[in-house]
Design a protein around this motif. Structure first.
Motif, PDB file in Angstrom:
ATOM      1  N   GLN A  57       0.762  -1.105  -0.099  1.00  0.00           N
ATOM      2  CA  GLN A  57       0.068  -0.040  -0.022  1.00  0.00           C
ATOM      3  C   GLN A  57       0.781   1.120  -0.005  1.00  0.00           C
ATOM      4  O   GLN A  57       1.819   1.297   0.960  1.00  0.00           O
ATOM      5  N   LYS A  58       0.710   1.945  -0.927  1.00  0.00           N
ATOM      6  CA  LYS A  58       1.335   3.183  -0.985  1.00  0.00           C
ATOM      7  C   LYS A  58       0.250   4.492  -1.401  1.00  0.00           C
ATOM      8  O   LYS A  58      -0.406   4.660  -2.194  1.00  0.00           O
ATOM      9  N   LEU A  59       0.080   5.313  -0.188  1.00  0.00           N
ATOM     10  CA  LEU A  59      -0.774   6.423  -0.291  1.00  0.00           C
ATOM     11  C   LEU A  59      -0.028   7.794  -0.674  1.00  0.00           C
ATOM     12  O   LEU A  59       1.022   7.989  -0.322  1.00  0.00           O
ATOM     13  N   ILE A  60      -0.486   8.499  -1.364  1.00  0.00           N
ATOM     14  CA  ILE A  60      -0.107   9.575  -2.083  1.00  0.00           C
ATOM     15  C   ILE A  60      -0.844  10.927  -1.632  1.00  0.00           C
ATOM     16  O   ILE A  60      -0.478  12.060  -2.078  1.00  0.00           O
ATOM     17  N   LEU A  61      -2.176  10.610  -1.208  1.00  0.00           N
ATOM     18  CA  LEU A  61      -3.150  11.606  -0.838  1.00  0.00           C
ATOM     19  C   LEU A  61      -4.018  11.257   0.449  1.00  0.00           C
ATOM     20  O   LEU A  61      -4.519  10.005   0.173  1.00  0.00           O
ATOM     21  N   LEU A  62      -3.987  12.102   1.401  1.00  0.00           N
ATOM     22  CA  LEU A  62      -4.787  11.838   2.462  1.00  0.00           C
ATOM     23  C   LEU A  62      -5.437  13.260   3.118  1.00  0.00           C
ATOM     24  O   LEU A  62      -4.665  13.639   3.736  1.00  0.00           O
ATOM     25  N   GLN A  63      -6.186  13.506   2.286  1.00  0.00           N
ATOM     26  CA  GLN A  63      -7.064  14.909   2.718  1.00  0.00           C
ATOM     27  C   GLN A  63      -8.071  14.740   3.410  1.00  0.00           C
ATOM     28  O   GLN A  63      -9.139  14.167   3.280  1.00  0.00           O
ATOM     29  N   GLY A  64      -7.919  15.080   4.727  1.00  0.00           N
ATOM     30  CA  GLY A  64      -9.078  15.135   5.653  1.00  0.00           C
ATOM     31  C   GLY A  64      -9.961  16.295   5.899  1.00  0.00           C
ATOM     32  O   GLY A  64      -9.600  17.508   5.503  1.00  0.00           O
ATOM     33  N   LYS A  81     -13.364  12.296   7.789  1.00  0.00           N
ATOM     34  CA  LYS A  81     -13.847  11.906   6.227  1.00  0.00           C
ATOM     35  C   LYS A  81     -12.535  12.128   5.417  1.00  0.00           C
ATOM     36  O   LYS A  81     -11.936  13.245   5.618  1.00  0.00           O
ATOM     37  N   MET A  82     -11.977  11.434   4.705  1.00  0.00           N
ATOM     38  CA  MET A  82     -10.911  11.517   4.070  1.00  0.00           C
ATOM     39  C   MET A  82     -10.991  11.296   2.464  1.00  0.00           C
ATOM     40  O   MET A  82     -11.586  10.164   2.115  1.00  0.00           O
ATOM     41  N   GLU A  83     -10.405  12.266   1.719  1.00  0.00           N
ATOM     42  CA  GLU A  83     -10.046  11.795   0.112  1.00  0.00           C
ATOM     43  C   GLU A  83      -8.659  11.077   0.133  1.00  0.00           C
ATOM     44  O   GLU A  83      -7.627  11.492   0.538  1.00  0.00           O
ATOM     45  N   VAL A  84      -8.638   9.916  -0.303  1.00  0.00           N
ATOM     46  CA  VAL A  84      -7.639   8.909  -0.403  1.00  0.00           C
ATOM     47  C   VAL A  84      -7.130   8.724  -1.692  1.00  0.00           C
ATOM     48  O   VAL A  84      -8.169   8.197  -2.514  1.00  0.00           O
ATOM     49  N   VAL A 119     -12.754   1.806   8.666  1.00  0.00           N
ATOM     50  CA  VAL A 119     -12.709   2.438   7.454  1.00  0.00           C
ATOM     51  C   VAL A 119     -14.035   1.963   6.669  1.00  0.00           C
ATOM     52  O   VAL A 119     -14.138   0.751   6.179  1.00  0.00           O
ATOM     53  N   SER A 120     -14.641   2.921   6.109  1.00  0.00           N
ATOM     54  CA  SER A 120     -15.811   2.693   4.916  1.00  0.00           C
ATOM     55  C   SER A 120     -15.744   3.527   3.896  1.00  0.00           C
ATOM     56  O   SER A 120     -15.413   4.896   4.086  1.00  0.00           O
ATOM     57  N   GLN A 121     -15.931   3.159   2.680  1.00  0.00           N
ATOM     58  CA  GLN A 121     -15.983   3.823   1.589  1.00  0.00           C
ATOM     59  C   GLN A 121     -17.295   4.588   1.684  1.00  0.00           C
ATOM     60  O   GLN A 121     -18.259   4.220   1.954  1.00  0.00           O
ATOM     61  N   VAL A 122     -17.224   5.893   1.322  1.00  0.00           N
ATOM     62  CA  VAL A 122     -18.389   6.874   1.179  1.00  0.00           C
ATOM     63  C   VAL A 122     -18.635   6.844  -0.252  1.00  0.00           C
ATOM     64  O   VAL A 122     -17.946   7.236  -1.094  1.00  0.00           O
TER      65      VAL A 122
END
Length: 123
Positions: A57-64, A81-84, A119-122
């Motif tokens: 897993q490599k994350l490039i965006l975690l905008q809360g 709530k996060m944009e991932v 975690v749940s997808q919105v």
């Protein structure tokens, strides 16, 4: 005061996740972590760390946004709530997710660590 501390720890956790900083994650996550993924799978601390260590897993965006911290003595519940965006097993993904994390203050050291999460997808 403690709410501010938990908010700071949440930011440290976010940065550690973005940087795949396993040493920081090791410190912030309790040894007996129970985390439910967006697919319903239960993972523990070692499984979580391995995903970062091996670049599964490599994350490039975690905008809360919409972060809320509620204190209950030596426990805090954080919802955010996060944009991932990132990659998982080499496949790119992007989405909006809602995280719930439970932080607990250990005794006698008084360190806060994540003990449980979901975690749940919105949609």
């Amino acid at each position: 005061m403690e709410i501010t501390l938990v908010e700071q720890l949440e930011e440290r956790l976010r940065q550690a996740m973005l940087q795949s900083d396993v040493l920081a994650l090791e410190e912030l996550i309790a040894d007996d972590l129970v985390f439910t993924t967006h697919t319903g799978e239960l993972i523990d601390k070692q499984m979580d760390l391995e995903a970062y260590r091996s670049d599964i897993q490599k994350l490039i965006l975690l905008q809360g946004q919409q972060q809320r911290v509620q204190l209950y003595g030596n426990t805090a519940v954080v919802t955010v709530k996060m944009e991932v965006a990132g990659t998982f097993e080499g496949k790119a993904f992007v989405g909006i997710y809602r995280y719930t994390r439970v932080w607990a203050k250990s005794q006698p050291q008084g360190n806060w660590q994540v003990v449980a999460g979901h975690v749940s997808q919105v949609l």
